[in-house]
Design an enzyme around this catalytic site. Structure first.
Site, PDB file in Angstrom:
ATOM      1  N   GLU A 162     -27.923 -40.155  15.178  1.00 25.40           N
ATOM      2  CA  GLU A 162     -27.564 -38.729  15.274  1.00 25.40           C
ATOM      3  C   GLU A 162     -26.577 -38.402  14.161  1.00 25.40           C
ATOM      4  OE1 GLU A 162     -28.298 -35.812  17.158  1.00 25.40           O
ATOM      5  OE2 GLU A 162     -26.899 -35.105  15.620  1.00 25.40           O
ATOM      6  N   GLY A 172     -26.205 -34.900  22.207  1.00 28.81           N
ATOM      7  CA  GLY A 172     -26.500 -33.704  23.003  1.00 28.81           C
ATOM      8  C   GLY A 172     -27.227 -32.624  22.212  1.00 28.81           C
ATOM      9  N   ALA A 212     -30.674 -39.811   9.095  1.00 26.66           N
ATOM     10  CA  ALA A 212     -31.794 -40.751   8.959  1.00 26.66           C
ATOM     11  C   ALA A 212     -32.963 -40.145   8.204  1.00 26.66           C
ATOM     12  CB  ALA A 212     -32.262 -41.178  10.353  1.00 26.66           C
ATOM     13  N   GLU A 237     -35.147  -4.896  17.110  1.00 22.44           N
ATOM     14  CA  GLU A 237     -36.311  -5.770  17.287  1.00 22.44           C
ATOM     15  C   GLU A 237     -37.485  -5.153  16.542  1.00 22.44           C
ATOM     16  OE1 GLU A 237     -37.320  -8.813  18.846  1.00 22.44           O
ATOM     17  OE2 GLU A 237     -39.172  -8.169  17.888  1.00 22.44           O
ATOM     18  N   HIS A 297     -33.193 -18.444  55.568  1.00 21.39           N
ATOM     19  CA  HIS A 297     -32.717 -17.066  55.655  1.00 21.39           C
ATOM     20  C   HIS A 297     -31.209 -17.068  55.899  1.00 21.39           C
ATOM     21  CE1 HIS A 297     -32.649 -12.806  56.567  1.00 21.39           C
ATOM     22  NE2 HIS A 297     -31.893 -13.091  57.618  1.00 21.39           N
TER      23      HIS A 297
HETATM   24  P1  NAD Z   1     -37.233 -15.871  19.626  1.00 20.84           P
HETATM   25  O1  NAD Z   1     -38.421 -16.337  18.906  1.00 20.84           O
HETATM   26  O2  NAD Z   1     -37.179 -15.980  21.116  1.00 20.84           O
HETATM   27  O3  NAD Z   1     -36.982 -14.315  19.298  1.00 20.84           O
HETATM   28  C1  NAD Z   1     -36.777 -13.852  18.005  1.00 20.84           C
HETATM   29  C2  NAD Z   1     -37.056 -12.356  18.008  1.00 20.84           C
HETATM   30  O4  NAD Z   1     -36.681 -11.852  16.750  1.00 20.84           O
HETATM   31  C3  NAD Z   1     -38.511 -12.012  18.217  1.00 20.84           C
HETATM   32  O5  NAD Z   1     -38.618 -11.049  19.230  1.00 20.84           O
HETATM   33  C4  NAD Z   1     -38.938 -11.469  16.862  1.00 20.84           C
HETATM   34  O6  NAD Z   1     -39.932 -10.491  16.945  1.00 20.84           O
HETATM   35  C5  NAD Z   1     -37.646 -10.900  16.344  1.00 20.84           C
HETATM   36  N1  NAD Z   1     -37.552 -10.777  14.892  1.00 20.84           N
HETATM   37  C6  NAD Z   1     -37.936 -11.686  13.965  1.00 20.84           C
HETATM   38  N2  NAD Z   1     -37.626 -11.240  12.723  1.00 20.84           N
HETATM   39  C7  NAD Z   1     -37.022 -10.021  12.878  1.00 20.84           C
HETATM   40  C8  NAD Z   1     -36.468  -9.067  11.989  1.00 20.84           C
HETATM   41  N3  NAD Z   1     -36.454  -9.272  10.671  1.00 20.84           N
HETATM   42  N4  NAD Z   1     -35.942  -7.930  12.501  1.00 20.84           N
HETATM   43  C9  NAD Z   1     -35.937  -7.713  13.833  1.00 20.84           C
HETATM   44  N5  NAD Z   1     -36.451  -8.583  14.722  1.00 20.84           N
HETATM   45  C10 NAD Z   1     -36.981  -9.732  14.256  1.00 20.84           C
HETATM   46  O7  NAD Z   1     -36.009 -16.598  18.938  1.00 20.84           O
HETATM   47  P2  NAD Z   1     -34.468 -16.691  19.322  1.00 20.84           P
HETATM   48  O8  NAD Z   1     -34.081 -15.659  20.306  1.00 20.84           O
HETATM   49  O9  NAD Z   1     -33.767 -16.725  18.010  1.00 20.84           O
HETATM   50  O10 NAD Z   1     -34.377 -18.083  20.016  1.00 20.84           O
HETATM   51  C11 NAD Z   1     -34.778 -19.262  19.297  1.00 20.84           C
HETATM   52  C12 NAD Z   1     -35.379 -20.278  20.214  1.00 20.84           C
HETATM   53  O11 NAD Z   1     -34.393 -20.782  21.073  1.00 20.84           O
HETATM   54  C13 NAD Z   1     -36.475 -19.673  21.050  1.00 20.84           C
HETATM   55  O12 NAD Z   1     -37.632 -20.443  20.925  1.00 20.84           O
HETATM   56  C14 NAD Z   1     -35.933 -19.719  22.444  1.00 20.84           C
HETATM   57  O13 NAD Z   1     -36.932 -20.033  23.389  1.00 20.84           O
HETATM   58  C15 NAD Z   1     -34.860 -20.784  22.389  1.00 20.84           C
HETATM   59  N6  NAD Z   1     -33.795 -20.387  23.315  1.00 20.84           N
HETATM   60  C16 NAD Z   1     -33.971 -20.544  24.641  1.00 20.84           C
HETATM   61  C17 NAD Z   1     -32.999 -20.124  25.517  1.00 20.84           C
HETATM   62  C18 NAD Z   1     -33.205 -20.271  26.987  1.00 20.84           C
HETATM   63  O14 NAD Z   1     -34.104 -20.987  27.390  1.00 20.84           O
HETATM   64  N7  NAD Z   1     -32.441 -19.598  27.833  1.00 20.84           N
HETATM   65  C19 NAD Z   1     -31.843 -19.522  25.046  1.00 20.84           C
HETATM   66  C20 NAD Z   1     -31.701 -19.367  23.687  1.00 20.84           C
HETATM   67  C21 NAD Z   1     -32.689 -19.810  22.830  1.00 20.84           C
END
Ligand code: NAD
Length: 473
Positions: A54, A59, A134, A226, A448
């Protein structure tokens, strides 16, 4: 029982007893995130001599700058929000305030405590953990650069678990000062010092929405941009639309279908770029072992093995959905396969949790996916406003939506929008995975008063037979 006797899978098991014993292992794993460290422990349980490498902290992203630290901040912001609303519970709390540095400190303590826990787990399983960067030298050799020099390690099997890093927008590069990624906000030693007055969030995916809720609860004026027409584009549309409505009502400005221009960042104190993540595979010298990647995601088969026999890839580095629990499941499968077993993953029932306020959690098919597959579904819904426990908690926002196959009556998908959704999704995952039919599910007694009773009722509602809803025709 010896490793060899149990699985007889490492043909040259003798090598670990050879003269270069310290540099030779049954399995080398690159990356100690929720994929890699879990794989290391599983392989050690199966008797393998494991080296885990790592370059940062045990983690990985999940523990150090992802899932865990975000949820610590969500909890702090949630407490602040609840205490400000104490009067509605008959509790008097005056001059309610918060300290962002203290929230960050709390988060850091949790991270450091869990990190030490992971290191301890690895130690107790006799996994060798080394700090270094690595890269592959060949199909059986890994070179590790450390602060003191480089060292070569040999192994018959290798698992690549190097995760992902935040994707960036070239015209709005993150500088760690005004333009941030989630890494900058969450960093344990140098994280964000204070909540900003105004925050522009680019991307309404999971990261964008979770941070929007945290900072909105802390009083920041949050605007989310978005480019797609919907927020949380991977979730069920009805759920995503309802969540958007709640977030807007709560004060978050959300601009969907909007392209972002660099000049727009001038209107905000801070900008969070949350436009997805990209695989962290570019420094691995994959070509030296002949491993094939596509758009930097390492290609694997259903046993997590790459095109090179004996080299596996898991988690974000191998693509698919980028989730810690999916990485851990793949880590276990890859470790078992490296030890001669035959393990595969069922990707149809991955749970997804968004720690928004309120939360979203889902598993199985969305309505759109079901219809794309040509499946006819019965849809059941149940609002938390009709659930006794939700009312006692003061958390009646949201609902549960269940999809059941019209032909087979199997539960195909469950979508929860509401408090504690992430805690409730587990039983839905079991139901979908076990292909439970509606009439099986409804025979399962639910305690419940609990919010989980709403799942039972939503499943009943697929047959229009919810007990706690007015009669439907
Ligand atoms: P995501 O892929 O979930 O969402 C990125 C969003 O950004 C999309 O809706 C996309 O359309 C939008 N986007 C892309 N380029 C853009 C632009 N130029 N202008 C405006 N909007 C744009 O990615 P994330 O939210 O960055 O998360 C990354 C990864 O981390 C994801 O795969 C997610 O599943 C994971 N994650 C999971 C959790 C959880 O499980 N609770 C929490 C955080 C992150």
């Amino acid at each position: 029982m010896s490793f060899k006797n149990r699985f007889n899978c490492f043909a040259n098991q003798k090598m670990v007893k050879g003269k270069n014993m310290n540099n030779e292992f049954n399995l080398i794993i690159i990356g100690a995130g929720p994929g890699g460290y879990v794989a290391a422990i599983r392989a050690a349980q199966l008797g393998a001599k494991v080296l885990l490498i790592e370059k940062e902290a045990a983690g990985g992203t999940c523990l150090n700058r992802g899932c865990i630290p975000t949820k610590a901040l969500v909890a702090s912001a949630g407490v602040y929000k609840t205490v400000k609303n104490a009067d509605s519970y008959g509790v008097k709390a005056e001059n309610v305030d918060y300290s962002f540095p203290q929230m960050q400190d709390r988060k850091n303590k949790i991270v450091l405590h869990l990190r030490a826990g992971v290191e301890q787990l690895l130690k107790s399983n006799a996994v060798t953990l080394i700090k270094g960067s690595a890269s592959l030298l060949s199909k059986n050799e890994v070179e590790v650069s450390t602060q003191t020099g480089t060292e070569t390690y040999k192994s018959e099997k290798i698992i690549i678990a190097t995760g992902s890093v935040p994707a960036e927008i070239p015209s709005i590069p993150a500088d760690g000062k005004k333009i941030l990624t989630s890494d900058h906000i969450l960093d344990v030693t140098n994280g964000l010092a204070e909540a900003p007055k105004t925050l522009m969030i680019i991307g309404a995916g999971v990261i964008g929405i979770e941070f929007a809720c945290i900072f909105n609860a802390l009083g920041t004026k949050v605007t989310v941009f978005e480019m797609l027409p919907k927020i949380l584009p991977y979730e069920d549309e009805e759920v995503a639309d309802k969540l958007k409505m709640f977030l807007v009502k709560d004060g978050i400005e959300i601009k969907t279908g909007t392209a972002v221009e660099p000049a727009m960042t001038e209107n905000y104190e801070l900008v969070l770029v949350a436009v997805g993540r990209k695989p962290n595979t570019s420094n691995l010298a994959l070509e030296k072992a002949g491993v094939i990647a596509e758009k930097a995601f390492i290609k694997v088969n259903d046993k997590m093995e790459t095109n090179i026999s004996g080299i596996y890839a898991i988690g974000d580095a191998a693509g698919g959905v980028l989730l810690a629990h999916k990485a851990s499941a793949e880590g276990i499968a890859a470790a078992e396969n490296a030890c001669g077993q035959d393990s595969k993953i069922d990707y149809s029932v991955i749970p997804s949790c968004v720690y928004a306020m309120p939360e979203v959690a889902s598993t199985g098919l969305t309505q759109k996916k079901a219809s794309a597959l040509g499946l006819e579904v019965n849809i059941g819904r149940f609002p938390f406003s009709a659930n006794g426990r939700a009312m006692t908690l003061g958390k009646t926002t949201g609902f549960i939506k269940v999809l059941a196959d019209k032909k087979t009556d199997e539960v195909l998908g469950v979508h929860i929008l509401g408090a504690e959704a992430s805690e409730m999704i587990g039983e839905a995952v079991t139901a979908v995975k076990m292909k439970l039919k509606v009439n099986d599910f409804t025979r399962i007694m639910h305690a419940h008063p609990t919010m989980a009773e709403a799942i039972l009722e939503a499943v009943h509602d697929t047959h229009k037979e919810a007990i706690d809803l007015p009669k439907k025709k």
